[in-house]
Design a protein around this motif. Sequence first.
Motif, mmCIF file in Angstrom:
data_model
loop_
_atom_site.group_PDB
_atom_site.id
_atom_site.type_symbol
_atom_site.label_atom_id
_atom_site.label_comp_id
_atom_site.label_asym_id
_atom_site.label_seq_id
_atom_site.Cartn_x
_atom_site.Cartn_y
_atom_site.Cartn_z
ATOM 1 N N LEU A 47 -6.198 77.965 15.703
ATOM 2 C CA LEU A 47 -5.706 76.758 16.360
ATOM 3 C C LEU A 47 -4.883 75.915 15.392
ATOM 4 C CD1 LEU A 47 -5.638 74.994 18.876
ATOM 5 C CD2 LEU A 47 -7.810 73.977 18.149
ATOM 6 N N SER A 48 -5.324 75.850 14.148
ATOM 7 C CA SER A 48 -4.576 75.086 13.144
ATOM 8 C C SER A 48 -3.186 75.673 12.942
ATOM 9 C CB SER A 48 -5.345 75.074 11.820
ATOM 10 O OG SER A 48 -6.607 74.446 11.974
ATOM 11 N N ARG A 49 -3.117 77.008 12.847
ATOM 12 C CA ARG A 49 -1.813 77.656 12.686
ATOM 13 C C ARG A 49 -0.932 77.430 13.907
ATOM 14 N NH1 ARG A 49 -5.193 81.760 10.572
ATOM 15 N NH2 ARG A 49 -5.063 82.897 12.544
ATOM 16 N N GLN A 50 -1.542 77.471 15.084
ATOM 17 C CA GLN A 50 -0.778 77.275 16.311
ATOM 18 C C GLN A 50 -0.229 75.852 16.387
ATOM 19 O OE1 GLN A 50 -0.050 79.666 18.357
ATOM 20 N NE2 GLN A 50 0.982 78.462 19.941
ATOM 21 N N ILE A 51 -1.052 74.877 16.032
ATOM 22 C CA ILE A 51 -0.593 73.485 16.044
ATOM 23 C C ILE A 51 0.523 73.291 15.018
ATOM 24 C CG2 ILE A 51 -1.296 71.114 15.544
ATOM 25 C CD1 ILE A 51 -4.037 71.795 16.707
ATOM 26 N N PHE A 52 0.391 73.970 13.877
ATOM 27 C CA PHE A 52 1.451 73.896 12.869
ATOM 28 C C PHE A 52 2.772 74.436 13.423
ATOM 29 C CE2 PHE A 52 3.824 76.276 9.611
ATOM 30 C CZ PHE A 52 4.216 75.234 8.790
ATOM 31 N N VAL A 53 2.703 75.580 14.114
ATOM 32 C CA VAL A 53 3.917 76.156 14.714
ATOM 33 C C VAL A 53 4.485 75.216 15.762
ATOM 34 C CG1 VAL A 53 4.803 78.056 16.129
ATOM 35 C CG2 VAL A 53 3.231 78.532 14.232
ATOM 36 N N GLU A 54 3.624 74.616 16.572
ATOM 37 C CA GLU A 54 4.085 73.687 17.605
ATOM 38 C C GLU A 54 4.772 72.474 16.980
ATOM 39 O OE1 GLU A 54 2.073 70.779 20.949
ATOM 40 O OE2 GLU A 54 1.147 72.728 20.559
ATOM 41 N N ASN A 55 4.150 71.914 15.952
ATOM 42 C CA ASN A 55 4.752 70.756 15.282
ATOM 43 C C ASN A 55 6.086 71.129 14.624
ATOM 44 O OD1 ASN A 55 2.561 69.187 16.034
ATOM 45 N ND2 ASN A 55 1.480 69.509 14.101
ATOM 46 N N LYS A 56 6.121 72.319 14.050
ATOM 47 C CA LYS A 56 7.370 72.768 13.416
ATOM 48 C C LYS A 56 8.469 72.943 14.451
ATOM 49 C CE LYS A 56 9.112 76.254 10.205
ATOM 50 N NZ LYS A 56 8.779 77.483 9.426
ATOM 51 N N GLN A 57 8.105 73.480 15.620
ATOM 52 C CA GLN A 57 9.093 73.653 16.689
ATOM 53 C C GLN A 57 9.565 72.297 17.201
ATOM 54 O OE1 GLN A 57 10.226 76.574 17.394
ATOM 55 N NE2 GLN A 57 11.447 76.224 19.228
ATOM 56 N N ALA A 58 8.625 71.366 17.336
ATOM 57 C CA ALA A 58 9.002 70.026 17.788
ATOM 58 C C ALA A 58 9.934 69.363 16.767
ATOM 59 C CB ALA A 58 7.758 69.173 17.999
ATOM 60 N N ALA A 59 9.661 69.564 15.484
ATOM 61 C CA ALA A 59 10.534 69.021 14.438
ATOM 62 C C ALA A 59 11.916 69.661 14.502
ATOM 63 C CB ALA A 59 9.909 69.250 13.075
ATOM 64 N N LEU A 60 11.974 70.966 14.790
ATOM 65 C CA LEU A 60 13.264 71.651 14.914
ATOM 66 C C LEU A 60 14.064 71.086 16.084
ATOM 67 C CD1 LEU A 60 15.143 73.925 13.966
ATOM 68 C CD2 LEU A 60 13.888 75.487 15.479
ATOM 69 N N ILE A 61 13.380 70.788 17.177
ATOM 70 C CA ILE A 61 14.059 70.192 18.331
ATOM 71 C C ILE A 61 14.598 68.809 17.966
ATOM 72 C CG2 ILE A 61 13.644 69.213 20.626
ATOM 73 C CD1 ILE A 61 11.755 71.552 21.150
ATOM 74 N N GLY A 62 13.772 68.045 17.240
ATOM 75 C CA GLY A 62 14.239 66.724 16.814
ATOM 76 C C GLY A 62 15.455 66.822 15.910
ATOM 77 N N GLN A 63 15.471 67.775 14.995
ATOM 78 C CA GLN A 63 16.626 67.966 14.114
ATOM 79 C C GLN A 63 17.859 68.385 14.913
ATOM 80 O OE1 GLN A 63 15.326 70.869 11.259
ATOM 81 N NE2 GLN A 63 13.867 69.471 10.264
ATOM 82 N N THR A 64 17.671 69.253 15.908
ATOM 83 C CA THR A 64 18.799 69.715 16.724
ATOM 84 C C THR A 64 19.388 68.552 17.519
ATOM 85 O OG1 THR A 64 17.757 71.895 16.915
ATOM 86 C CG2 THR A 64 19.509 71.377 18.479
ATOM 87 N N LYS A 65 18.545 67.715 18.072
ATOM 88 C CA LYS A 65 19.038 66.545 18.802
ATOM 89 C C LYS A 65 19.798 65.603 17.873
ATOM 90 C CE LYS A 65 15.529 66.442 22.454
ATOM 91 N NZ LYS A 65 14.413 65.678 23.053
ATOM 92 N N GLU A 105 13.495 74.277 23.272
ATOM 93 C CA GLU A 105 12.596 73.581 24.192
ATOM 94 C C GLU A 105 11.786 74.575 25.038
ATOM 95 O OE1 GLU A 105 14.966 69.348 24.889
ATOM 96 O OE2 GLU A 105 15.244 71.008 26.299
ATOM 97 N N GLN A 106 12.423 75.668 25.453
ATOM 98 C CA GLN A 106 11.694 76.704 26.187
ATOM 99 C C GLN A 106 10.612 77.328 25.302
ATOM 100 O OE1 GLN A 106 14.575 79.495 27.693
ATOM 101 N NE2 GLN A 106 15.592 77.996 29.007
ATOM 102 N N GLN A 107 11.007 77.572 24.054
ATOM 103 C CA GLN A 107 10.028 78.127 23.121
ATOM 104 C C GLN A 107 8.878 77.161 22.897
ATOM 105 O OE1 GLN A 107 12.475 78.944 19.706
ATOM 106 N NE2 GLN A 107 13.069 81.002 20.438
ATOM 107 N N LEU A 108 9.188 75.874 22.810
ATOM 108 C CA LEU A 108 8.144 74.875 22.601
ATOM 109 C C LEU A 108 7.163 74.857 23.775
ATOM 110 C CD1 LEU A 108 6.926 72.606 20.935
ATOM 111 C CD2 LEU A 108 8.488 71.004 22.085
ATOM 112 N N GLU A 109 7.679 74.979 24.988
ATOM 113 C CA GLU A 109 6.798 75.013 26.155
ATOM 114 C C GLU A 109 5.855 76.208 26.091
ATOM 115 O OE1 GLU A 109 6.371 72.712 28.468
ATOM 116 O OE2 GLU A 109 7.795 71.479 27.348
ATOM 117 N N ALA A 110 6.396 77.374 25.692
ATOM 118 C CA ALA A 110 5.555 78.566 25.571
ATOM 119 C C ALA A 110 4.508 78.378 24.470
ATOM 120 C CB ALA A 110 6.423 79.790 25.276
ATOM 121 N N ILE A 111 4.930 77.760 23.369
ATOM 122 C CA ILE A 111 4.005 77.515 22.262
ATOM 123 C C ILE A 111 2.901 76.554 22.702
ATOM 124 C CG2 ILE A 111 3.794 76.469 19.975
ATOM 125 C CD1 ILE A 111 6.609 77.550 19.377
#
Length: 217
Positions: A47-65, A105-111
């Motif tokens: 779960l910790s690794r999954q949350i890390f991936v989710e946060n990293k994906q959210a950060a990537l989305i923020g950088q892209t925006k 964003e699609q990847q983030l939803e799946a994550i």
Amino acid sequence: MGIFKRIKTIASADINGLLDNMEDPIAMLNEYTREMEHELGKAQSALSRQIFVENKQAALIGQTKELMERRTRQAKLAIEKGEDGIARLAVQEKINHEQQLSIYEQQLEAIKEQTNILKEKYNELLVTYNELQHKKILLASRANVANSIKQIQKVSSTFSADNIVRGVTKAEEKILFMEAEVQAGGYTKNPLNSYAGTGFSYVSDDEVSKELEKLKG
């Protein structure tokens, strides 16, 4: 009992004792608790690794925006300066980032879905673990009570009532026999004593004559 049979009996007792110890319910409960704690640890790590991936994906989305906004500002500034080529490049990068943003964003939803699944599994394990802890306390108490009763029954079984009754009866018979010996001794002690005082002595003629006169009278 032969020596080989005794050795076999002792070996069998040792093996049975070992198996009883291995099947100790308290030890089994402790082992299950450790296994559950191990599973909880693995689930928490996942779960910790999954949350890390989710946060990293959210950060990537923020950088892209942020890049999209930056290219938009650059395009507007280039248009104001009449630099259409630069504006065109900025707009092209902005569009590329928009496409990437859609994918991210699609990847983030799946994550997030995977994260929710892991959270549910972890919560289920946690509930099961808590139930196991409560049940462990209850079962441990029941096992202690049962073991105490078992020990009492085991001690009680070593006292054979039949053996005790037979022993008491045997002791009573010995006492009765001793009493009979005492009584018999009273009857048979010096059997000639009853005749000791009846020895024949000399009787005079006068005594005989007097006795005859009494009988005649």
